[in-house]
Write an enzyme that holds these catalytic residues in place. Structure first.
Site, PDB file in Angstrom:
ATOM      1  N   CYS A  59       0.866  -1.181   0.000  1.00 29.34           N
ATOM      2  CA  CYS A  59       0.000   0.000   0.000  1.00 29.34           C
ATOM      3  C   CYS A  59       0.905   1.233   0.000  1.00 29.34           C
ATOM      4  O   CYS A  59       1.548   1.548   1.006  1.00 29.34           O
ATOM      5  CB  CYS A  59      -0.895  -0.039   1.234  1.00 29.34           C
ATOM      6  SG  CYS A  59      -2.090   1.300   1.323  1.00 29.34           S
ATOM      7  N   CYS A  72      23.612 -11.987 -29.873  1.00 27.64           N
ATOM      8  CA  CYS A  72      23.448 -12.735 -28.620  1.00 27.64           C
ATOM      9  C   CYS A  72      22.966 -11.817 -27.500  1.00 27.64           C
ATOM     10  O   CYS A  72      23.602 -10.806 -27.202  1.00 27.64           O
ATOM     11  CB  CYS A  72      24.769 -13.391 -28.229  1.00 27.64           C
ATOM     12  SG  CYS A  72      24.745 -14.194 -26.618  1.00 27.64           S
TER      13      CYS A  72
END
Length: 291
Positions: free
Chosen positions: A113, A135
């Site tokens: 919260c 890669c």
């Protein structure tokens, strides 16, 4: 007020520095679900992702988890004659809110919260870049070193196969490329500068080949998330072509972003886990000034 806090509004200062709490249902992000991510309003460090946000009905932004395991710190809070677990940012030590054990069970059961005033929101299309440059181990390692980059994940995108595996992509038949998803702070680094890094860190004139890796999965590609990103890429590529920056024509493809599938965990941050692993990139260039 300290110099690095002078940009804060009164409510931002009171929340982050004095542990104040905003009024529920009357704060900026309590009911916002736009795709993107949330930073510490003080330091700009990455805290939460919109994909982890949910409606708890409490009137404050609620998240099922932080953006990554060490994004926040938790401490015991005994103020107001209650026992709660406070949540603070790791680097700036900003007060963010509290975490409770009443979140969605299917998401792990936690509810972070958080005060809106402690957060700065960055929309997905304004703070996300998708690149393929051979890669993905090397590409990830390079961009992790670029100032302003908040997170890099390796994965697969650009193809049509749903939820591909590394083995699938290695066949070269999925249409996917080995790619990186970059979250960045646009107040620190621009998308254009990320593009410049992209063109510097690999060979954009080499068709389906980077270093010893060959195949369409190793193509040079920019996956744009908005018309603005597409335009910026086209403009920069045109500028490079006109200036003769490269001795051969660019073969980088511009592709509209599709679903990005994160790669298997053992591929994430591979070169940190395996310092002697294969790398086709000069990583030191990441910290050198752009032209």
């Amino acid at each position: 007020m300290l110099a690095n806090l002078q940009h804060l509004s009164d409510i931002q200062y009171r929340v982050t520095q004095q542990s104040a709490t905003e009024t529920p249902f009357k704060n900026e992000f309590w009911n916002s679900y736009q795709p993107g991510f949330y930073l510490d309003v003080v330091s700009g460090e990455l805290l939460f992702l919109s994909e982890d946000k949910f409606d708890s009905g409490c009137g404050w932004p609620s998240f099922s988890a932080p953006a990554y395991a060490r994004a926040v710190i938790e401490k015991e809070d005994r103020t107001h004659n209650m026992l709660r677990t406070e949540v603070r940012s790791r680097n700036a030590n900003s007060h963010l809110g509290h975490v409770f054990k009443d979140g969605p069970p299917e998401r792990g059961g936690l509810r972070y919260c958080i005060n809106s005033a402690a957060l700065r929101f960055v929309a997905r299309e304004e703070g996300t870049a998708l690149f393929a440059a051979g890669c993905f181990w090397s590409t990830e390692a390079y961009f992790r070193r670029v100032k302003g980059v908040l997170r890099v994940r390796v994965g697969y995108t650009g193809g049509t196969t749903k939820s591909p595996t590394y083995r699938n992509v290695c066949t070269g038949t999925t249409g996917h490329a080995e790619a990186v998803e970059i979250l960045f702070d646009p107040q620190v680094i621009s998308y254009e500068d990320l593009l410049k890094h992209f063109f510097r860190m690999h060979d954009p004139t080499s068709l389906n080949k980077q270093g010893g890796d060959v195949g369409t999965q190793y193509r040079s590609a920019i996956f744009y998330l908005s018309g603005t990103q597409k335009q910026q890429a086209e403009t920069l590529m045109g500028r490079y072509a006109g200036a003769g920056k490269f001795t051969r024509p660019l073969v980088t493809t511009l592709e509209e972003a599709r679903d990005f599938y994160p790669a298997e965990e053992y591929h994430q941050d591979y070169l940190t886990k395996n310092p002697g692993g294969y790398c086709h990139v000069s990583l030191h260039l990441a910290s050198e000034p752009l032209e």
